[in-house]
Design a protein around this motif. Structure first.
Motif, short mmCIF file in Angstrom:
data_model
loop_
_atom_site.label_atom_id
_atom_site.label_comp_id
_atom_site.label_asym_id
_atom_site.label_seq_id
_atom_site.Cartn_x
_atom_site.Cartn_y
_atom_site.Cartn_z
N VAL A 181 0.88 -1.17 0.00
CA VAL A 181 0.00 0.00 0.00
C VAL A 181 0.91 1.22 0.00
CG1 VAL A 181 -0.28 -0.17 2.52
CG2 VAL A 181 -1.86 1.25 1.19
N ALA A 182 0.52 2.23 -0.75
CA ALA A 182 1.39 3.40 -0.96
C ALA A 182 1.17 4.46 0.11
CB ALA A 182 1.13 4.00 -2.33
N GLY A 183 2.25 5.06 0.57
CA GLY A 183 2.15 6.30 1.31
C GLY A 183 2.21 6.23 2.82
N LEU A 184 2.08 5.01 3.38
CA LEU A 184 2.14 4.92 4.84
C LEU A 184 3.58 4.93 5.31
CD1 LEU A 184 -0.49 2.12 5.55
CD2 LEU A 184 -0.78 4.61 5.72
N GLY A 185 3.82 5.55 6.46
CA GLY A 185 5.13 5.56 7.09
C GLY A 185 4.97 5.22 8.56
N ASN A 186 6.04 5.46 9.31
CA ASN A 186 6.08 4.99 10.69
C ASN A 186 4.97 5.56 11.57
OD1 ASN A 186 7.49 3.18 12.33
ND2 ASN A 186 8.72 4.81 13.25
N ILE A 187 4.69 6.83 11.42
CA ILE A 187 3.68 7.46 12.28
C ILE A 187 2.30 6.86 12.03
CG2 ILE A 187 2.33 9.55 12.67
CD1 ILE A 187 4.84 11.17 12.19
N TYR A 188 1.88 6.88 10.78
CA TYR A 188 0.49 6.53 10.49
C TYR A 188 0.25 5.03 10.59
CZ TYR A 188 0.28 11.42 9.53
OH TYR A 188 0.37 12.77 9.69
N VAL A 189 1.29 4.23 10.41
CA VAL A 189 1.14 2.80 10.65
C VAL A 189 0.90 2.56 12.15
CG1 VAL A 189 2.36 0.59 10.71
CG2 VAL A 189 2.39 1.98 8.63
N CYS A 190 1.70 3.20 12.99
CA CYS A 190 1.50 3.04 14.44
C CYS A 190 0.11 3.49 14.85
CB CYS A 190 2.55 3.83 15.21
SG CYS A 190 4.23 3.17 15.12
N GLU A 191 -0.31 4.63 14.36
CA GLU A 191 -1.62 5.16 14.74
C GLU A 191 -2.76 4.27 14.23
OE1 GLU A 191 -2.26 7.94 16.73
OE2 GLU A 191 -0.12 7.75 17.14
N ALA A 192 -2.62 3.81 13.00
CA ALA A 192 -3.70 2.99 12.42
C ALA A 192 -3.80 1.66 13.15
CB ALA A 192 -3.45 2.77 10.93
N PHE A 194 -3.08 1.05 16.21
CA PHE A 194 -3.74 1.30 17.49
C PHE A 194 -5.25 1.41 17.29
CE2 PHE A 194 -5.53 4.23 20.62
CZ PHE A 194 -5.21 3.56 21.79
N ASP A 195 -5.65 2.21 16.32
CA ASP A 195 -7.08 2.39 16.07
C ASP A 195 -7.76 1.07 15.71
OD1 ASP A 195 -6.89 5.08 16.59
OD2 ASP A 195 -6.75 5.68 14.49
N ALA A 196 -7.01 0.20 15.05
CA ALA A 196 -7.59 -1.09 14.64
C ALA A 196 -7.55 -2.12 15.77
CB ALA A 196 -6.86 -1.63 13.41
N GLY A 197 -6.80 -1.84 16.83
CA GLY A 197 -6.66 -2.81 17.91
C GLY A 197 -5.86 -4.02 17.50
N GLN A 248 0.07 16.14 14.95
CA GLN A 248 0.93 15.57 16.00
C GLN A 248 0.31 15.71 17.39
OE1 GLN A 248 1.61 18.17 14.16
NE2 GLN A 248 2.32 19.87 15.38
N HIS A 249 -0.56 16.69 17.56
CA HIS A 249 -1.20 16.86 18.87
C HIS A 249 -2.25 15.79 19.14
CE1 HIS A 249 0.99 20.53 19.18
NE2 HIS A 249 0.38 21.09 18.16
N THR A 250 -2.59 15.03 18.12
CA THR A 250 -3.61 14.00 18.31
C THR A 250 -3.02 12.59 18.27
OG1 THR A 250 -4.19 13.70 15.99
CG2 THR A 250 -5.19 15.57 17.09
N PHE A 251 -1.70 12.48 18.26
CA PHE A 251 -1.10 11.14 18.29
C PHE A 251 -1.60 10.39 19.51
CE2 PHE A 251 3.11 12.52 16.03
CZ PHE A 251 2.44 12.55 14.82
N LYS A 252 -2.01 9.16 19.30
CA LYS A 252 -2.43 8.34 20.44
C LYS A 252 -1.30 7.44 20.91
CE LYS A 252 -7.17 8.33 18.76
NZ LYS A 252 -7.75 7.70 17.55
N VAL A 253 -0.42 7.04 20.02
CA VAL A 253 0.70 6.17 20.41
C VAL A 253 2.06 6.66 19.93
CG1 VAL A 253 -0.60 4.01 20.71
CG2 VAL A 253 0.23 4.64 18.42
#
Length: 288
Positions: A181-192, A194-197, A248-253
């Motif tokens: 999948v195109a475009g994901l990096g370290n931040i958004y993979v971690c966040e996603a 978490f959101d997916a459990g 960045q202010h909304t990062f959960k993990v």
DNA sequence: CTTGGGTCCTGTGCGC
DNA sequence: TGCGCACAGGACCCAA
């Protein structure tokens, strides 16, 4: 490195300055970025008009009226700064210190017909640029093996289930792989994740189609929210160089090691582990 | 083919 | 204030 939301934010920032305008002069200050720049690079840019600015994954695509497309990857530290009358007017910039010493890493300068200058500055020089025939853009080696755009209909639970089938790689690594999948990096993979459990350490192939469906939904959601926020800016701005993302202010993990898990009923804390040399942040209680 | 590890480059922040 | 080290949003290349 800017990930998809940051690159999209840069694209949107460049459009009003560059789209439909002529590059009066291009200046190349070194022969290479991450790789050698193409033959006659500055000459091939000079005099062309930028017809359209697009994006594929983390790449910016500037279609020129010469029939070529300028492909740009920002790497980790690449940024465009827009100068008007020698003063920074606007920064498509996710880093600090725009002011004093930045000219040291000004590698490519595009003088635009109305007097603006677009300066590509990249301290770490992991960025890249190339020129390629627009009609054959999909054949370029940067783009040819790339997976679907996560915000397009081609990225769906059937696709993800199939591309993850029998994969032993950790889920985290599978999502960072631009061929899946195109475009994901370290931040958004971690966040996603978490959101997916879902645990970053489980194998990609262990996901059920239901897991994949949920993952598709949260990936789209986190990317959309980040784009709406103008991306993430990891350091505070000191200069007056334009709008700054605030996701960045909304990062959960991400970068939240030791903090309490934000899920209401969870008593866990955010862990940091290293997977293939990169930090992973997650809650071991609610990510399974 | 898949997977893991090393590598490119510079800057910043932290502990001492 | 200085020094050394860990770390940084990416992705290629190569060995097993």
């Amino acid at each position: 490195m800017p990930e998809l939301p940051e690159v999209e934010t840069v694209r949107r920032g460049l459009i009003p300055v560059m789209e439909g305008r002529r590059i009066v002069k291009a200046i190349q200050n070194r022969p290479d970025l991450r790789w050698p720049l193409p033959e006659n690079f500055a000459e091939r840019l000079t005099g062309t008009t930028i017809e359209r600015i697009g994006r594929r994954g983390k790449y910016l695509l500037l279609d020129l009226d010469s029939g070529e497309t300028l492909i740009v990857h920002l790497g980790m530290s690449g940024r465009f700064l827009i100068y008007t009358d020698g003063i920074i007017r606007k920064g498509a910039d996710f880093h600090q210190s725009v002011g004093s010493q930045s000219s040291k890493h000004d590698h490519i300068i595009l003088e635009i017909e109305d007097g603006n200058r677009a300066v590509f500055n990249d301290a770490r020089r992991f960025g890249a640029m190339d020129l390629w025939q627009t009609a054959l853009i999909g054949d370029h080696k940067f783009l040819s093996g790339m997976g679907p755009e996560p915000l397009s209909n081609h990225f769906n639970s059937e696709y993800l289930t199939k591309t993850f089938a029998n994969r032993k790689v950790p889920l985290k690594a599978a999502l960072l792989d631009q061929r899946r999948v195109a475009g994901l990096g370290n931040i958004y993979v971690c966040e996603a994740l978490f959101d997916a459990g879902l645990s970053p350490t489980r194998s990609a192939g262990s996901l059920s189609s239901r897991d994949c469906s949920r993952l598709v939904d949260v990936i789209r959601d986190v990317l959309r929210r980040a784009i709406d926020a103008g991306g993430s800016s990891l350091r505070d701005f000191h200069g007056a160089s334009g709008e700054l993302g605030y996701f960045q202010h909304t990062f959960k993990v991400y970068d939240q090691e030791g903090k309490k898990c934000s899920k209401s009923k969870c008593s866990g804390t955010i862990d940091r582990i290293v997977q293939s040399g990169r930090s992973t942040y997650f809650c071991a209680i609610c990510q399974r």
